[in-house]
Scaffold this motif. Structure first.
Motif, PDB file in Angstrom:
ATOM      1  N   THR A 262       0.843  -1.206   0.000  1.00 22.36           N
ATOM      2  CA  THR A 262       0.000   0.000   0.000  1.00 22.36           C
ATOM      3  C   THR A 262       0.874   1.251   0.000  1.00 22.36           C
ATOM      4  N   GLU A 263       1.987   1.213   0.740  1.00 21.19           N
ATOM      5  CA  GLU A 263       2.887   2.368   0.807  1.00 21.19           C
ATOM      6  C   GLU A 263       3.484   2.671  -0.574  1.00 21.19           C
ATOM      7  N   ALA A 264       3.869   1.618  -1.286  1.00 23.19           N
ATOM      8  CA  ALA A 264       4.443   1.806  -2.617  1.00 23.19           C
ATOM      9  C   ALA A 264       3.405   2.376  -3.580  1.00 23.19           C
ATOM     10  N   ILE A 265       2.165   1.892  -3.493  1.00 24.27           N
ATOM     11  CA  ILE A 265       1.087   2.415  -4.340  1.00 24.27           C
ATOM     12  C   ILE A 265       0.866   3.901  -4.051  1.00 24.27           C
ATOM     13  N   LYS A 266       0.845   4.267  -2.771  1.00 23.44           N
ATOM     14  CA  LYS A 266       0.638   5.684  -2.409  1.00 23.44           C
ATOM     15  C   LYS A 266       1.754   6.560  -2.949  1.00 23.44           C
ATOM     16  N   ALA A 267       2.981   6.058  -2.868  1.00 24.27           N
ATOM     17  CA  ALA A 267       4.124   6.817  -3.399  1.00 24.27           C
ATOM     18  C   ALA A 267       3.969   7.033  -4.902  1.00 24.27           C
ATOM     19  N   LEU A 268       3.558   5.991  -5.627  1.00 24.19           N
ATOM     20  CA  LEU A 268       3.342   6.115  -7.067  1.00 24.19           C
ATOM     21  C   LEU A 268       2.262   7.158  -7.358  1.00 24.19           C
ATOM     22  N   GLN A 269       1.172   7.109  -6.573  1.00 24.26           N
ATOM     23  CA  GLN A 269       0.056   8.045  -6.771  1.00 24.26           C
ATOM     24  C   GLN A 269       0.485   9.492  -6.558  1.00 24.26           C
ATOM     25  N   ASN A 270       1.335   9.705  -5.572  1.00 23.70           N
ATOM     26  CA  ASN A 270       1.727  11.075  -5.203  1.00 23.70           C
ATOM     27  C   ASN A 270       2.843  11.647  -6.064  1.00 23.70           C
ATOM     28  N   GLY A 271       3.605  10.765  -6.724  1.00 21.91           N
ATOM     29  CA  GLY A 271       4.750  11.211  -7.516  1.00 21.91           C
ATOM     30  C   GLY A 271       6.051  10.799  -6.851  1.00 21.91           C
ATOM     31  N   VAL A 272       6.978  10.302  -7.646  1.00 24.21           N
ATOM     32  CA  VAL A 272       8.271   9.855  -7.129  1.00 24.21           C
ATOM     33  C   VAL A 272       9.391  10.498  -7.951  1.00 24.21           C
ATOM     34  N   GLU A 273      10.572  10.495  -7.384  1.00 24.68           N
ATOM     35  CA  GLU A 273      11.730  11.051  -8.079  1.00 24.68           C
ATOM     36  C   GLU A 273      12.399   9.976  -8.919  1.00 24.68           C
ATOM     37  N   ILE A 274      12.539  10.265 -10.210  1.00 28.71           N
ATOM     38  CA  ILE A 274      13.241   9.343 -11.108  1.00 28.71           C
ATOM     39  C   ILE A 274      14.322  10.125 -11.848  1.00 28.71           C
ATOM     40  N   GLY A 275      15.228   9.417 -12.489  1.00 26.29           N
ATOM     41  CA  GLY A 275      16.279  10.067 -13.260  1.00 26.29           C
ATOM     42  C   GLY A 275      15.892  10.170 -14.725  1.00 26.29           C
ATOM     43  N   ILE A 276      16.009  11.355 -15.293  1.00 24.96           N
ATOM     44  CA  ILE A 276      15.765  11.573 -16.725  1.00 24.96           C
ATOM     45  C   ILE A 276      16.957  12.357 -17.276  1.00 24.96           C
TER      46      ILE A 276
ATOM     47  N   GLY B 265      20.062  12.164 -16.761  1.00 25.34           N
ATOM     48  CA  GLY B 265      21.038  12.566 -15.746  1.00 25.34           C
ATOM     49  C   GLY B 265      20.522  13.565 -14.734  1.00 25.34           C
ATOM     50  N   LYS B 266      19.256  13.965 -14.837  1.00 26.35           N
ATOM     51  CA  LYS B 266      18.675  14.923 -13.884  1.00 26.35           C
ATOM     52  C   LYS B 266      17.551  14.262 -13.114  1.00 26.35           C
ATOM     53  N   THR B 267      17.255  14.810 -11.933  1.00 25.86           N
ATOM     54  CA  THR B 267      16.158  14.295 -11.129  1.00 25.86           C
ATOM     55  C   THR B 267      14.842  14.905 -11.602  1.00 25.86           C
ATOM     56  N   TYR B 268      13.837  14.050 -11.738  1.00 28.07           N
ATOM     57  CA  TYR B 268      12.519  14.505 -12.176  1.00 28.07           C
ATOM     58  C   TYR B 268      11.471  13.902 -11.235  1.00 28.07           C
ATOM     59  N   THR B 269      10.539  14.733 -10.773  1.00 24.51           N
ATOM     60  CA  THR B 269       9.445  14.241  -9.938  1.00 24.51           C
ATOM     61  C   THR B 269       8.222  14.011 -10.810  1.00 24.51           C
TER      62      THR B 269
ATOM     63  N   VAL C 105       7.326   4.270 -16.426  1.00 26.40           N
ATOM     64  CA  VAL C 105       6.675   3.313 -15.523  1.00 26.40           C
ATOM     65  C   VAL C 105       7.712   2.391 -14.895  1.00 26.40           C
ATOM     66  N   ARG C 106       8.646   1.910 -15.694  1.00 20.87           N
ATOM     67  CA  ARG C 106       9.688   1.021 -15.159  1.00 20.87           C
ATOM     68  C   ARG C 106      10.516   1.726 -14.072  1.00 20.87           C
ATOM     69  N   LYS C 107      10.858   2.984 -14.336  1.00 24.05           N
ATOM     70  CA  LYS C 107      11.641   3.742 -13.351  1.00 24.05           C
ATOM     71  C   LYS C 107      10.831   3.980 -12.074  1.00 24.05           C
ATOM     72  N   MET C 108       9.542   4.267 -12.240  1.00 20.20           N
ATOM     73  CA  MET C 108       8.689   4.529 -11.068  1.00 20.20           C
ATOM     74  C   MET C 108       8.565   3.305 -10.168  1.00 20.20           C
ATOM     75  N   THR C 109       8.293   2.136 -10.755  1.00 20.14           N
ATOM     76  CA  THR C 109       8.124   0.953  -9.900  1.00 20.14           C
ATOM     77  C   THR C 109       9.454   0.533  -9.270  1.00 20.14           C
ATOM     78  N   ALA C 110      10.555   0.748  -9.982  1.00 17.44           N
ATOM     79  CA  ALA C 110      11.867   0.407  -9.422  1.00 17.44           C
ATOM     80  C   ALA C 110      12.184   1.288  -8.216  1.00 17.44           C
ATOM     81  N   VAL C 111      11.865   2.581  -8.309  1.00 17.96           N
ATOM     82  CA  VAL C 111      12.163   3.527  -7.225  1.00 17.96           C
ATOM     83  C   VAL C 111      11.415   3.147  -5.937  1.00 17.96           C
ATOM     84  N   VAL C 112      10.192   2.604  -6.072  1.00 12.97           N
ATOM     85  CA  VAL C 112       9.438   2.228  -4.864  1.00 12.97           C
ATOM     86  C   VAL C 112       9.726   0.791  -4.436  1.00 12.97           C
ATOM     87  N   GLY C 113      10.708   0.144  -5.088  1.00 15.95           N
ATOM     88  CA  GLY C 113      11.180  -1.155  -4.622  1.00 15.95           C
ATOM     89  C   GLY C 113      10.556  -2.370  -5.282  1.00 15.95           C
TER      90      GLY C 113
END
Length: 196
Positions: free
Chosen positions: A85-99, A101-105, A150-158
């Protein structure tokens, strides 16, 4: 008259008709799946390892309109492990990924765990088997499209993505298409709910 199609892009294909890259011979292209008019292009892309709904058109203006209109795109991702549930909430709210070489929320999005696995055809390249632990499926709907987002988002939340299938673009769904199949669309703007 311009032509429009919806296609189930199989695993292992590039989202293009011409390959200008260095490994020309080893890459599979969309033109191998059927006969399309000469100027056909994909609207947006799915990376080589992703599958699912890809819209095609001979009209560059339509392609630009759809790409710039922030049309919702829904993906089903099979992830490594039982997503929390915590990972789903993080995805819903926005996570930091790399694009680049820069950080993108990422922007807030719709995400939820699927109670039952979707009934997709077997993938061309087999996934790992059950001995490697459980997997789960999550639906993620975005109206942005960063590279491998999507791949980067799910990886960031584990929970790394093992299989990714786009099931919907706007109001156009994958429905009963099988990998490699495509059908013509009469009025793509109307089907997507975009203004004429």
């Amino acid at each position: 008259m311009h032509k429009h199609y919806k296609l189930y892009k199989p695993y292992g294909y590039l989202s293009q008709f011409v390959n200008n890259g260095p490994k020309k011979r080893s890459k599979k292209l969309l033109g191998e799946l059927g006969v399309f008019p000469e100027d056909t292009m994909s609207i947006g892309r799915l990376d080589e390892k992703s599958e699912g709904l890809l819209l095609l058109t001979t009209d560059g203006k339509i392609s630009f309109l759809i790409n710039s209109s922030k049309v919702d795109k829904e993906y089903y991702a099979q992830v490594d492990g039982i997503i929390t549930t915590e990972a789903i909430k993080a995805l819903q709210n926005g996570v930091e990924i790399g694009i680049n070489g820069k950080t993108y929320t990422t922007k807030p999005c719709t995400a939820f765990k699927l109670d039952t696995p979707p009934d997709f055809p077997e993938r061309g390249k087999k996934l790992r088997d059950e001995r490697h632990g459980p997997t789960s499926w999550v639906s993620i709907t975005l109206n942005e499209g960063k590279f491998r987002q999507v791949r980067k988002m799910t990886a960031v939340v584990g929970f790394p993505t093992l299989r990714l299938v786009r099931v919907r673009v706007g109001a156009i769904g994958l429905e009963s298409l099988n990998p490699g199949e495509f059908i013509a669309l009469e009025d793509i703007k109307a089907e997507l709910g975009l203004d004429p």
